[in-house]
Scaffold this motif. Structure first.
Motif, PDB file in Angstrom:
ATOM      1  N   SER A 259       7.616  44.245  26.641  1.00  0.00           N
ATOM      2  CA  SER A 259       7.900  45.183  25.551  1.00  0.00           C
ATOM      3  C   SER A 259       7.255  46.534  25.782  1.00  0.00           C
ATOM      4  O   SER A 259       7.744  47.557  25.285  1.00  0.00           O
ATOM      5  CB  SER A 259       7.413  44.594  24.216  1.00  0.00           C
ATOM      6  N   LEU A 260       6.159  46.560  26.538  1.00  0.00           N
ATOM      7  CA  LEU A 260       5.476  47.827  26.808  1.00  0.00           C
ATOM      8  C   LEU A 260       6.151  48.609  27.933  1.00  0.00           C
ATOM      9  O   LEU A 260       6.278  49.838  27.853  1.00  0.00           O
ATOM     10  CB  LEU A 260       4.018  47.548  27.180  1.00  0.00           C
ATOM     11  N   LEU A 261       6.632  47.905  28.978  1.00  0.00           N
ATOM     12  CA  LEU A 261       7.078  48.579  30.196  1.00  0.00           C
ATOM     13  C   LEU A 261       8.589  48.644  30.376  1.00  0.00           C
ATOM     14  O   LEU A 261       9.078  49.523  31.096  1.00  0.00           O
ATOM     15  CB  LEU A 261       6.469  47.870  31.418  1.00  0.00           C
ATOM     16  N   LEU A 262       9.343  47.726  29.791  1.00  0.00           N
ATOM     17  CA  LEU A 262      10.776  47.664  30.082  1.00  0.00           C
ATOM     18  C   LEU A 262      11.518  48.961  29.745  1.00  0.00           C
ATOM     19  O   LEU A 262      12.265  49.483  30.586  1.00  0.00           O
ATOM     20  CB  LEU A 262      11.404  46.471  29.361  1.00  0.00           C
TER      21      LEU A 262
ATOM     22  N   ALA B  34       7.596  58.491  31.270  1.00  0.00           N
ATOM     23  CA  ALA B  34       8.592  58.089  32.261  1.00  0.00           C
ATOM     24  C   ALA B  34       9.689  59.140  32.393  1.00  0.00           C
ATOM     25  O   ALA B  34      10.166  59.418  33.509  1.00  0.00           O
ATOM     26  CB  ALA B  34       9.187  56.740  31.880  1.00  0.00           C
ATOM     27  N   ALA B  35      10.111  59.720  31.280  1.00  0.00           N
ATOM     28  CA  ALA B  35      11.162  60.735  31.323  1.00  0.00           C
ATOM     29  C   ALA B  35      10.663  62.032  31.952  1.00  0.00           C
ATOM     30  O   ALA B  35      11.471  62.820  32.471  1.00  0.00           O
ATOM     31  CB  ALA B  35      11.688  61.003  29.919  1.00  0.00           C
TER      32      ALA B  35
ATOM     33  N   THR C  21       5.058  52.177  23.096  1.00  0.00           N
ATOM     34  CA  THR C  21       6.299  52.318  23.862  1.00  0.00           C
ATOM     35  C   THR C  21       6.786  53.763  23.891  1.00  0.00           C
ATOM     36  O   THR C  21       7.290  54.239  24.920  1.00  0.00           O
ATOM     37  CB  THR C  21       7.393  51.410  23.258  1.00  0.00           C
ATOM     38  N   PHE C  22       6.613  54.496  22.783  1.00  0.00           N
ATOM     39  CA  PHE C  22       7.145  55.858  22.689  1.00  0.00           C
ATOM     40  C   PHE C  22       6.445  56.823  23.643  1.00  0.00           C
ATOM     41  O   PHE C  22       7.123  57.555  24.388  1.00  0.00           O
ATOM     42  CB  PHE C  22       7.077  56.344  21.244  1.00  0.00           C
TER      43      PHE C  22
ATOM     44  N   SER D  81       1.456  43.333  17.777  1.00  0.00           N
ATOM     45  CA  SER D  81       2.888  43.596  17.916  1.00  0.00           C
ATOM     46  C   SER D  81       3.217  45.030  17.506  1.00  0.00           C
ATOM     47  O   SER D  81       4.012  45.712  18.159  1.00  0.00           O
ATOM     48  CB  SER D  81       3.687  42.602  17.069  1.00  0.00           C
ATOM     49  N   ASN D  82       2.609  45.506  16.428  1.00  0.00           N
ATOM     50  CA  ASN D  82       2.816  46.902  16.017  1.00  0.00           C
ATOM     51  C   ASN D  82       2.263  47.868  17.061  1.00  0.00           C
ATOM     52  O   ASN D  82       2.848  48.925  17.323  1.00  0.00           O
ATOM     53  CB  ASN D  82       2.133  47.150  14.666  1.00  0.00           C
ATOM     54  N   THR D  83       1.127  47.514  17.656  1.00  0.00           N
ATOM     55  CA  THR D  83       0.514  48.387  18.650  1.00  0.00           C
ATOM     56  C   THR D  83       1.427  48.596  19.848  1.00  0.00           C
ATOM     57  O   THR D  83       1.620  49.729  20.315  1.00  0.00           O
ATOM     58  CB  THR D  83      -0.824  47.784  19.121  1.00  0.00           C
ATOM     59  N   VAL D  84       2.003  47.514  20.349  1.00  0.00           N
ATOM     60  CA  VAL D  84       2.830  47.647  21.553  1.00  0.00           C
ATOM     61  C   VAL D  84       4.103  48.431  21.251  1.00  0.00           C
ATOM     62  O   VAL D  84       4.609  49.188  22.109  1.00  0.00           O
ATOM     63  CB  VAL D  84       3.160  46.249  22.128  1.00  0.00           C
ATOM     64  N   ARG D  85       4.638  48.322  20.046  1.00  0.00           N
ATOM     65  CA  ARG D  85       5.832  49.102  19.704  1.00  0.00           C
ATOM     66  C   ARG D  85       5.505  50.591  19.602  1.00  0.00           C
ATOM     67  O   ARG D  85       6.331  51.438  19.946  1.00  0.00           O
ATOM     68  CB  ARG D  85       6.429  48.589  18.401  1.00  0.00           C
ATOM     69  N   ILE D  86       4.309  50.914  19.117  1.00  0.00           N
ATOM     70  CA  ILE D  86       3.915  52.319  19.024  1.00  0.00           C
ATOM     71  C   ILE D  86       3.661  52.905  20.413  1.00  0.00           C
ATOM     72  O   ILE D  86       4.051  54.040  20.712  1.00  0.00           O
ATOM     73  CB  ILE D  86       2.655  52.450  18.140  1.00  0.00           C
TER      74      ILE D  86
END
Length: 499
Positions: A298-301, A420-421, A413-414, A406-411
């Motif tokens: 969830s962090l890297l994909l 990456a971009a 991600t941004f 779970s909330n931490t990893v979703r945050i």
């Protein structure tokens, strides 16, 4: 309306405590509550002397007042008031300030003319619910009892399971207006006394208007409140709390909340569940490894997909190169915008599903996800591969055992998608280095947060990413500096007897 100044002024407190006349004491209690409408008075006559029973209708049980105070007064009218055998706990010789506090706790207060004593009766209304299993911590095997909103009931669950005098409970109160009761629970002889002392100092130095929920308490006592990673483990399960206490950790419990705060904890504590130890060794280890892997997925994909499409298209295998190219070539947005649109949409659906009633929330989650996902691909705004990537990311984040992690990893991600971009794989590597460095620097109540990796502890790895057999987990966590380091001395002793 003018309020009496007894709560804060010591001189006025002593003056208030010297008030002795019946009418003045009654008026003082009434004015202390600002003549609140839930403050009820029941006049009584005892030995030809008038009296009054004060209680708050919102906190006290009227049936208890009838059966435990009024009926005994009628039955034993010939005895002195203090000698009547009541059916509830009674305290006498209270001063006026104590009587106010007793009323705020749900007790009833009795004042009799001609008597200098003020009596308090335990008539607290039972507002707790039944101890059902927590929705957020369901288990296949083991206990299905969860904590409730009553502190005494929750402490009773722990006392029933740990029948030892070494179980220590220390009470504190915090919040100038809420006066919330907080309990510090630990095992004397196992827990590090320095950690217990540190928790007590943090609780005692709290100066705030209220402690409304565990979130307030967490922010006020944790080491680094601005970190995205949680430092305190939440649980509503008595069995999980007991297991953490036996490890040498400390539990913080508060009145009015079913959540228990466990500290100190490590990063890997948030991936452990009760089923890990109720399942067979290989099964428990596999599912824990799956949860840790889900964190990485969830962090890297999403950021890996963005980096590949934007910078490193050449690493895509030839077999799937054409389908990927056909999927993204007509999309008007760059991969970062695609990912942000889909991730933001998933978060909207998730938040709507939580806030709505359960049947409607489930419908919104399923139907909304299908309709929006299909429509947004058909409109050519997002590629179908991006929908798959974000869906896998969301599912992976839901498998993490802790809601906070779970909330931490979703945050996280941004910012990783932005890196990456901007710089491709180089941006991802630098972002991961920053996250790992931050994890190595963090502490939970002064203990290393990223242990057993940093500092590295080979013994601690037995119960981190995978679970070794219970009979091999002989030592308690090294980072806690517990007084009794051995968890098991001679496990499976029967093997020696059978040889």
């Amino acid at each position: 309306m003018k309020q009496p100044a007894f709560p804060n002024d010591k001189n006025e407190q002593s003056t208030a405590n010297k008030i002795s006349t019946f009418d003045t004491r009654v008026e003082f209690i009434k004015s202390s509550f600002g003549h609140a409408e839930d403050l009820l008075m029941t006049p009584i006559i005892y030995k030809e002397e008038k009296g009054v029973i004060f209680y708050l209708a919102t906190l006290s049980d009227s049936e208890k007042i009838q059966n435990s105070i009024l009926f005994p007064l009628i039955k034993y009218h010939s005895l002195d008031f203090g000698d009547i055998p009541y059916t509830v706990g009674v305290q006498s010789k209270l001063n006026l300030n104590d009587s106010i506090n007793a009323l705020l706790q749900g007790n009833s207060v009795v004042i009799i003319q001609g008597s200098e004593d003020i009596f308090s009766f335990n008539t607290v209304k039972d507002l707790s619910r039944s101890p059902k299993e927590p929705d957020s911590e369901k288990t296949v095997r083991g206990s299905h009892i969860g904590f409730v909103e009553s502190l005494s009931t929750n402490l009773g669950f722990i006392r029933q399971s740990i029948e030892s005098t070494h179980l220590k409970i220390i009470y504190h109160q915090a919040g100038q207006y809420t006066n919330t009761k907080i309990a510090i629970v630990y095992i004397d002889g196992i827990a590090n006394p320095n950690l217990v002392r540190r928790v007590e100092e943090r609780i005692q130095t709290l100066f705030t208007d209220m402690i409304f929920s565990p979130g307030y308490l967490e922010e006020l006592v944790e080491d680094t409140p601005l970190s995205p990673f949680p430092h305190i483990l939440y649980t509503e399960r008595p069995d999980r709390t007991i297991a953490q206490l036996m490890e040498g950790r400390i539990a913080l419990m508060s009145e009015g909340s079913s959540d228990v705060l466990i500290l100190p904890v490590s990063f890997f504590s948030f991936f452990q569940t009760t089923d890990d130890y109720n399942s067979r060794i290989i099964t428990g280890s596999f599912f824990r490894f799956l949860r840790v892997s889900s964190f990485l997925i969830s962090l890297l994909l999403p950021c890996l997909y963005i980096a590949i499409i934007a910078f490193h298209f050449e690493i895509i295998p030839n077999e799937i190169l054409v389908p990927v190219k056909n999927s993204v070539e007509n999309i008007p947005f760059p991969p970062l915008i695609e990912a942000v649109i889909m991730a933001f949409t998933i978060e909207l659906i998730r938040e709507a599903g939580i806030r709505l009633p359960t049947p409607i929330g489930q419908t919104i989650g399923i139907v909304g996800g299908l309709i929006i996902g299909d429509a947004i691909v058909a409109a050519g705004l997002v590629s179908n591969i991006m929908v798959i990537v974000i869906a896998l990311t969301a599912i992976s984040s839901f498998t993490i055992a802790s809601y906070e992690m779970s909330n931490t990893v979703r945050i996280l991600t941004f910012p990783l998608m932005v890196s990456a971009a901007s710089f491709g794989f180089v941006g991802i590597i630098f972002s991961l280095m920053f996250i790992v460095g931050h994890l190595c620097k963090l502490e939970s109540l002064g203990t290393p947060y990223f242990t057993p990796i940093a500092p590295f502890n080979l013994q601690g790895m037995k119960d981190a990413i995978v679970r070794f057999p219970i009979w091999m987990l002989k030592d308690r966590p090294k980072e806690l500096l517990v007084r009794n380091k051995k968890r098991l001395n001679q496990p499976r002793r029967w093997e020696k007897n059978e040889k």
